[in-house]
Design an enzyme around this catalytic site. Structure first.
Site, mmCIF file in Angstrom:
data_model
loop_
_atom_site.group_PDB
_atom_site.id
_atom_site.type_symbol
_atom_site.label_atom_id
_atom_site.label_comp_id
_atom_site.label_asym_id
_atom_site.label_seq_id
_atom_site.Cartn_x
_atom_site.Cartn_y
_atom_site.Cartn_z
ATOM 1 N N HIS A 110 100.337 19.509 65.197
ATOM 2 C CA HIS A 110 100.730 19.823 63.761
ATOM 3 C C HIS A 110 101.421 18.574 63.058
ATOM 4 O O HIS A 110 102.302 18.173 63.296
ATOM 5 C CB HIS A 110 101.353 21.370 63.506
ATOM 6 C CG HIS A 110 102.621 21.230 64.182
ATOM 7 N ND1 HIS A 110 103.953 20.990 63.320
ATOM 8 C CD2 HIS A 110 103.071 21.830 65.428
ATOM 9 C CE1 HIS A 110 104.988 21.322 64.126
ATOM 10 N NE2 HIS A 110 104.616 21.375 65.572
ATOM 11 N N ASP A 112 103.232 19.161 60.043
ATOM 12 C CA ASP A 112 104.295 19.509 59.513
ATOM 13 C C ASP A 112 105.650 19.421 60.327
ATOM 14 O O ASP A 112 105.414 19.647 61.454
ATOM 15 C CB ASP A 112 104.084 20.830 58.711
ATOM 16 C CG ASP A 112 104.044 22.252 59.845
ATOM 17 O OD1 ASP A 112 103.490 22.014 60.798
ATOM 18 O OD2 ASP A 112 104.788 23.121 59.461
ATOM 19 N N ASP A 173 108.799 16.829 66.768
ATOM 20 C CA ASP A 173 107.986 18.029 66.514
ATOM 21 C C ASP A 173 107.389 18.188 65.393
ATOM 22 O O ASP A 173 107.868 18.406 64.167
ATOM 23 C CB ASP A 173 109.128 19.109 66.816
ATOM 24 C CG ASP A 173 108.413 20.583 66.552
ATOM 25 O OD1 ASP A 173 107.293 20.633 66.528
ATOM 26 O OD2 ASP A 173 109.055 21.723 66.543
ATOM 27 N N GLU A 207 102.609 24.851 60.805
ATOM 28 C CA GLU A 207 102.587 25.461 62.099
ATOM 29 C C GLU A 207 104.117 26.120 62.136
ATOM 30 O O GLU A 207 104.312 27.181 62.500
ATOM 31 C CB GLU A 207 102.524 24.639 63.094
ATOM 32 C CG GLU A 207 102.674 25.395 64.593
ATOM 33 C CD GLU A 207 103.964 25.189 65.194
ATOM 34 O OE1 GLU A 207 104.195 25.814 66.239
ATOM 35 O OE2 GLU A 207 105.099 24.701 64.411
ATOM 36 N N GLU A 208 104.942 25.311 61.290
ATOM 37 C CA GLU A 208 106.434 25.647 61.364
ATOM 38 C C GLU A 208 106.775 26.900 60.483
ATOM 39 O O GLU A 208 107.663 27.399 60.698
ATOM 40 C CB GLU A 208 107.308 24.563 61.099
ATOM 41 C CG GLU A 208 107.326 23.322 62.008
ATOM 42 C CD GLU A 208 108.012 23.524 63.221
ATOM 43 O OE1 GLU A 208 108.481 24.591 63.347
ATOM 44 O OE2 GLU A 208 107.815 22.701 63.959
ATOM 45 N N ASP A 230 102.608 20.028 72.097
ATOM 46 C CA ASP A 230 103.792 20.320 71.221
ATOM 47 C C ASP A 230 104.788 20.831 72.081
ATOM 48 O O ASP A 230 105.456 21.881 71.797
ATOM 49 C CB ASP A 230 103.297 21.611 70.272
ATOM 50 C CG ASP A 230 104.326 21.574 69.067
ATOM 51 O OD1 ASP A 230 105.301 20.948 68.828
ATOM 52 O OD2 ASP A 230 104.148 22.677 68.462
ATOM 53 N N HIS A 413 114.101 20.428 65.358
ATOM 54 C CA HIS A 413 114.587 21.142 64.211
ATOM 55 C C HIS A 413 115.945 20.999 63.897
ATOM 56 O O HIS A 413 116.729 21.542 63.221
ATOM 57 C CB HIS A 413 114.367 22.733 64.722
ATOM 58 C CG HIS A 413 112.974 23.282 64.743
ATOM 59 N ND1 HIS A 413 112.712 24.480 64.448
ATOM 60 C CD2 HIS A 413 111.687 22.606 65.079
ATOM 61 C CE1 HIS A 413 111.397 24.715 64.713
ATOM 62 N NE2 HIS A 413 110.847 23.508 64.928
HETATM 63 ZN ZN LIG Z 1 105.952 22.070 67.098
#
Ligand SMILES: [Zn+2]
Length: 442
Positions: A110, A112, A173, A207-208, A230, A413
């Site tokens: 992903h 994003d 990520d 995705e997030e 991922d 994150h």
């Molecule tokens: Zn991810």
């Protein structure tokens, strides 16, 4: 005796064959100049943060900025059909070099990054030959990546680490996954003698914020099996996710003017408090469970004396257990109602997603080949279960079985996010081998 010799010979053959494959496997990359780190350093500088409050799709237009770069680079590598659709998905095909009919596999990541931490103005820093000490991030020296909080760091001494500079997340990520897949494409186009079948590439937005596969076109993708890139630590392979439901409990009380409420008012807030208080305190919650244990978790409460609504998420690897937890919640609701005459309740359960292992168990080769590929890359496989959902779990139930492979992304994150260059390179090797194994086995 004869039989025994034959048996021993064939055993030796297997051993030699295995060793031959291993030698070939390590040789394959000994002269390869990996592009994964250089790509990663570039990709993280494009802000692709998604937005859970947006109602558009993709949730932020800026995600397409990276997707356009990826399409351009894929085309430059000769992937003629690489394209970006209006929803922000990148689709591309690496054509089979053998022309043999083999299952079509897909690698997916992903674009994003998480809305939980600033994603604009990312300055990636390379820590060459990491010395094992805590890493002070220069743009905010209060931000220190400590091995006491991130024990995996201790295993990265001597490798090259990439971090952000202290004011933003890094975006490993899942830009580590993106860079790994792009380097795999680069490896195959620069090594046309290495045999593989048709490989599909899929880069998704959002995705997030849980919408990563909402508008994916699986027909257009045309893959039989897929892998998301991922997961974190080197060697990790995830073929399991939680199964997930949400539960909404609403308590209705009876309102009255508080000055004249005697024997009339029934306060839903008090009933709700008693209900929450009655939940188990030493288990069955995120703060008291780990590994394969499930939980019931209140995530939102909203109300007035007349009406209170409470949202729960319910999680377990074993789907049947969700029902058990929901029954427990229902019993606690009933007990509460007995203590608060006049209060009524509404109890609603919604299915969210299911453990992808229920699908993957029907196609054991998908996981078996991935584990073999990790081994061929000279890495010890680490079987792991995701205590959450992935795009792969939703794809699996949409008909595209899709476990998750490591990329090296860690501490995601947040500002302490980091990734090892050598982990990313091992991830590239793994998926190159994986594509070759699918071709070998047909
Ligand atoms: Zn991810």
């Amino acid at each position: 005796m004869k039989q025994c010799t034959a048996g021993a010979l064939s055993f030796l053959n297997v051993v030699f064959k295995k060793r031959e494959i291993l030698i070939k496997a390590t040789d394959m990359f000994s002269n390869y100049d990996f592009t994964v780190a250089e790509r990663f350093m570039r990709y993280v500088q494009t802000d692709t943060q998604s937005d859970p409050h947006s109602t558009s799709f993709p949730s932020t237009e800026k995600q397409k900025n990276l997707s356009r770069i990826l399409v351009k680079e894929l085309r430059e590598m000769g992937i003629a059909d690489a394209g970006l659709d209006e929803h922000g998905y990148v689709y591309a095909t690496l054509l089979s070099v053998t022309g043999r009919k083999t299952p079509v596999i897909c690698f997916c990541a992903h674009v994003d990054t998480s809305p939980d931490c600033a994603g604009e103005g990312v300055k990636p820093l390379m820590h060459v030959n990491y010395d094992g000490r805590d890493i002070v991030l220069p743009d905010d020296p209060g931000q220190v990546i400590r091995s006491t909080e991130h024990p995996y760091l201790l295993r990265k001494t001597g490798e090259d680490l990439i971090t952000a500079s202290g004011t933003t997340l890094l975006g490993a990520d899942d830009k580590a996954g993106i860079a790994v897949i792009m380097d795999m494409v680069h490896f195959f186009v620069t090594h046309p003698q290495v045999e593989h079948g048709a490989i599909k590439i899929l880069f998704t937005p959002d995705e997030e914020v849980g919408r990563g596969v909402d508008k994916v076109d699986l027909k257009k993708l045309g893959a039989d099996f897929a892998y998301t890139l991922d997961a974190g630590e080197r060697g990790v392979f995830e073929d399991e996710t939680f199964s997930a439901d949400s539960v909404t409990v609403t308590f209705n009380g009876i309102s009255a003017h508080p000055g004249y409420a005697k024997d009339k008012l029934v306060n839903a807030i008090k009933a709700a408090s008693a209900f929450i208080e009655s939940l188990p305190k030493h288990g069955l919650s995120p703060e008291t469970t780990e590994g394969r244990e499930g939980f019931v978790h209140p995530v939102h409460i909203n109300g007035i004396a007349e009406k209170v609504s409470m949202e729960f998420i319910v999680r377990d690897f074993n789907t049947a257990k969700l029902k058990e937890y929901e029954t427990l919640l229902q019993e606690k609701v009933n007990e509460t109602l007995q203590k608060f005459p006049g209060v009524t309740a509404v109890f609603e359960v919604k299915e969210q997603y299911r453990n992808m292992k229920e699908v993957l168990d029907k196609y054991p080769q998908v996981s078996r080949y991935a584990i073999e590929a990790i081994q061929r890359a000279g890495v010890q496989p680490v079987l792991s279960s995701a205590r959450g959902g992935t795009d792969g779990s939703r794809l699996s139930f949409m008909g595209l079985p899709c476990p998750n492979i490591f990329t090296g992304e860690m501490a995601f994150h947040g500002k302490h996010e980091y990734v090892s260059v050598q982990d990313m390179q091992k991830s590239v090797e793994t998926i190159v081998h994986l594509a070759m194994i699918w071709e070998e086995r047909g």
